[in-house]
Scaffold this active site. Structure first.
Site, short mmCIF file in Angstrom:
data_model
loop_
_atom_site.label_atom_id
_atom_site.label_comp_id
_atom_site.label_asym_id
_atom_site.label_seq_id
_atom_site.Cartn_x
_atom_site.Cartn_y
_atom_site.Cartn_z
CB CYS A 150 -138.13 -46.25 63.80
SG CYS A 150 -139.68 -47.12 64.05
CB CYS A 163 -144.96 -53.61 62.09
SG CYS A 163 -143.51 -53.99 63.06
#
Length: 436
Positions: free
Chosen positions: A159, A345
């Site tokens: 991530c 995002c």
């Protein structure tokens, strides 16, 4: 009456429990097990680490919220799971289940790189609330004695968005305080190129990220493996050393110990193999949602990296799991579904930011393309992230996973969390993912 146990009360587990309660008649019991008493909106932890917001602003006390939704609350750690007898063992008791949803999030594999912190090493992390508070304490000390700053991720990390966010927010904060000229900022990443993000890049993400880093005078070491960390240096695999006064490095993730220790349940790292329904291919009573789910990377990279599971992705996984369990119990009449794995995002960089839209996150394995891929930048991204944080916390207070108006809004924007699941037989799953 069926008993469904949800393990984990984070971005995947809590919405899954809520959706199960919404879909299932009251005679079915739902138990939510968590080793923490608070829900935390994890995407906002970079702000906490840099002292931009207090941790309490992004946390909710779970017990009252869960109980008032008719869900049994068990604040304990799971120490073992027997999928053959369908039993979960906690610190103090055992629970028989008809279905279990493993939504624990990730365990941080801090032991994979010598010197990786924060507890037993020299670097900071922003992957959980405790680490974010430690990172903030170290950051306040750093501001009193600034020096070289290193941000990035180690091999196997998955991530990368929070690392970019932390680096550029740190740059912004230092400039605001008149300290940036005293700090060299280096970004170290195992990604083959900046902006790859573990998903093969998307749209113009690489160009925008590279331009932002250059404009902010951030040195980028891409396709670079970190070998170890000392008290003052990041040692790279090629033998070079990068000095630091403060370092924030994202670690590799792995599944929880109780998964890794149960033969046949997870892969070698403790991630759970899945069918399109997010049901385990060998143990049909086991479902998975969130970071603990096994997703194959879209490509082989020179340095191993993982696939990110963002907030919208894990929420969609939970919705699919709840739907498919309700279907199996006869509570709804429909067909099995799978999450679309679309994602929006937000990455806030202080005076600007980037919005990433990937539909789906992983490109088509044959064409290498997505239906949609957009990267946009502007100061408004930070405002949107704040608004979304507040909205998400509000719906967790309401006990609603995805309210009807959110579903309607997503549909109007051309998004869908779920789609019909393709038929896949269990034996189509590779044997190697089930062998330790």
């Amino acid at each position: 009456m069926a008993h469904i146990v949800v393990i984990g009360a984070g971005l995947a587990g809590l919405p899954t429990a809520y959706e199960l309660r919404y879909l299932l008649p009251s005679q079915h019991q739902i138990t939510l097990i968590s080793n923490t008493s608070k829900f935390t909106f994890i995407p906002s932890l970079p702000w906490v680490a840099l002292g931009l917001i207090p941790l309490a602003k992004i946390q909710l006390e779970l017990e009252e919220l869960v109980i008032q939704q008719g869900i049994r609350w068990l604040p304990e750690a799971v120490v073992h799971l027997n999928p053959r007898t369908q039993t979960v063992y906690t610190d103090s008791q055992s629970l028989a289940y008809d279905y279990v949803v493993i939504a624990t999030g990730a365990e941080l594999a801090l032991d994979t790189v010598s010197g990786l912190g924060p507890e037993q090493g020299f670097t900071q992390s922003i992957c959980n609330p405790h680490h974010a508070l430690m990172a903030n304490s170290a950051w306040q000390n750093f501001l009193q004695n600034p020096g070289p700053l290193v941000v990035g991720a180690v091999p196997g990390a998955s991530c990368f968005g929070p690392a970019y966010e932390f680096a550029l927010l740190a740059d912004y904060t230092l400039r605001q305080q008149g300290l940036r000229d005293q700090v060299s900022l280096t970004f170290v990443t195992p990604e083959p190129y900046a902006g790859h993000l573990g998903i093969g890049g998307m749209a113009n993400s690489s160009q925008l990220v590279t331009e932002l880093m250059a404009a902010r005078d951030v040195a980028v070491l891409e396709n670079t493996a970190i070998d170890s960390v000392t008290s003052q240096e990041i040692i790279l695999a090629n033998g070079d050393a990068v000095p630091f006064q403060y370092a924030m490095l994202l670690p590799q993730f792995r599944g929880p110990g109780f998964v890794r220790e149960t033969a046949g349940l997870g892969d070698t790292k403790g991630f759970l193999p899945i069918l399109p329904t997010y049901q385990h291919p060998v143990f049909p009573s086991v479902f998975s949602a969130g970071v603990v789910t096994q997703l194959a990377p879209p490509e082989v990279t020179p340095i191993a990296i993982g696939v990110p599971k963002t907030g919208q992705m894990v929420e969609a996984m939970g919705m699919a799991v709840a739907h498919n369990i309700a279907l199996a119990l006869g509570a709804i009449s429909d067909q099995p579904v799978t999450p679309t794995l679309e994602a929006i995002c937000f990455a806030d960089f202080g005076d600007t930011g980037l919005l990433f839209l990937a539909d789906p996150v992983l490109p088509d394995p044959v064409t290498g393309r997505r239906r949609r891929a957009i990267t946009l930048g502007g100061r408004w991204v930070g405002w949107l992230k704040t608004a979304f944080e507040r909205y998400f916390l509000a719906k967790m207070r309401w006990g609603a996973a995805v309210p009807w108006f959110e579903r309607l809004g997503l549909r109007a924007a051309g998004f869908s969390l779920l789609e019909a699941a393709p038929s896949t037989e269990p034996d189509s799953v590779r044997e190697d993912v089930l062998i330790h």
